[in-house]
Scaffold this motif. Sequence first.
Motif: not given
Length: 432
Positions: A122-123, A126-129, A142-144, A153-155
Motif C-alpha cells: 500500500d505504501i 501511494e508513494h512509488g510505482s 527493493m522499492f523501485q 514521505p515513502a521513507f
Amino acid sequence: MKDAETGDDKVNGIHETPMLDELEGGPWPSFVTGLKRLRDSKDKKYAPMMNDLLGQLEHSYEERLGFWKGGTLSVLGYGGGIIPRFSEVAKDYPASKEFHTLRVMPPAGNHYNTDILRQLCDIWEEHGSGLIAFHGQSGDIMFQGCTSEAAQPAFDAFNEIGFDLGGAGPALRTAMSCVGHARCEQSCFDGVRAHRGIINRLLDEMHRPAMPYKFKFKFSGCGNDCVNAIHRADFAVIGTWRDDIKIKQDKVKEHIAEVGRKYTIDTVVNMCPTRAISLNDDDTLEIDNKSCVRCMHCINVMTKALSPGDDRGASIMIGGKRSLKVGDLMGTMIIPFMKLETDEDFEKLEEFAEECMEFFADNALEHERIGECIDRIGVPAFLEAMNIPADPNMVNHPRTSSYVRTDDFNEEAAKYFERKAREAGMTVAADD
Ligand code: SF4
C-alpha cells in the motif's frame, strides 16, 4: 520503436516495445509482463511512469546503451539507502525521468506476515510505482520507481511501520539470514538473533557511509548455507556442531528398507567428501566423526535418521566476495567454533563483529573488501591484529597440504588441545 518519419513510437499513447515483447515468450515469468500490468492498471497514478519506463527500456535495447545516471539523494539524517536514477533521455520519456530505488532492510530471517506485506504494498502504491523486488541481490526489499519528491514521505511511511533503509555505497550493507530456528530443524544457532544484534549495534555504519568499501554480514543456520554466506559475505556466520552427528539406527534401517542398500551406499556413503561413513552388514550406519567436515550432505539425504549433534554453535569466516581485484574469494575460517547460546555469547559475537569492522575501516585501501585486504597483508597479520591464535582448523584442505601430516594426527591434535587448555587456564579433553 520510433517511426522514421514522425519520430514517434507510441500507438494510442502506449510506447511500442517489439524487442521487450520477445522477452515475454518462453516458460518463465517475465518482468516485462509485470511492468505492462502496472502500466495498464488504470487506477494507478504511476501508470504513465511505467509506460515511459518501458519506452526507455526499449530504446536502450535498440541502442544497446543504458540511459540512467546516478546522483545524490537521501532522506533526512541518512547518507545512503537510496539508489538515485535520473534519465538521460527524459525529454522523450518525461514521466520516468526520476526512477529511484529505496533499499529497505527485510526482517531477519525474512519473517513477514501477510498484513505487513499488504502495508508495504500500500505504501509503495501511494508513494512509488508499485514495483517491488523481494529481495534484491543485496538482500533488501527493493522499492523501485519513485520521484525525488516522494522519497522522504515513502521513507517516513516505512519507518512508521518499523522498517528502515538498508545500506548502499561504502558502508555496512544490509545483512541476510536464513529462515533459521523458527522453521528449520538443522539450524545450529539463533541466526535471527545474531543478525538483529549485530546490525542494531553497527547501524550507524550503514546509514552514514564512511568505510573504505562495502561490508556484508550473512548468517546461515547450518552448513547448507542457504544465504550463500561463505562466498557472498565479508563476515559469514555459519552454524555447525562439534560433537558427534546424532544417528537413529532404527530410522537408518527404515530408510534402507525404503530406498534399498545400493541406493544408500551410492547417495550417502560414497558421497561423503571425507569417506567418514560406513554401512554395517546389519544396516546400521557408522560415522568417523573426527573425519566429518560437517558438510551436511548425509543429513540432507537421511533427515529422519541423522541430525547435527547437540553441542552446537557457529563458525565465522571472513572475506568472502564475488569477483573484484583478486577474483572470487571464499571466506577464510577465522573462528572455527563459537558457542552461541547465552547473552554473553551473543555479546562476544557482536564485539568481534565490531572489531572486524574497525580493522577494516583502519586498514583496507579505498575500494578494497576485507578479503582483498587480508589477501594483501596475509592471514597471520590479520590474526595478530585481531589477537586470535592460529588454529589448525583454519587450514584449508589439510589432507592435501604437504605441511599437514595426517599419520600422527591424533598425537598432534592432543598436543594442540593441551596447549589450548594451558592458554585458557583450564583442562579439556583431547577430543573435545
Ligand atoms: Fe560426511 Fe558431510 Fe556427513 Fe560429515 S556431514 S559424515 S562430511 S557427508
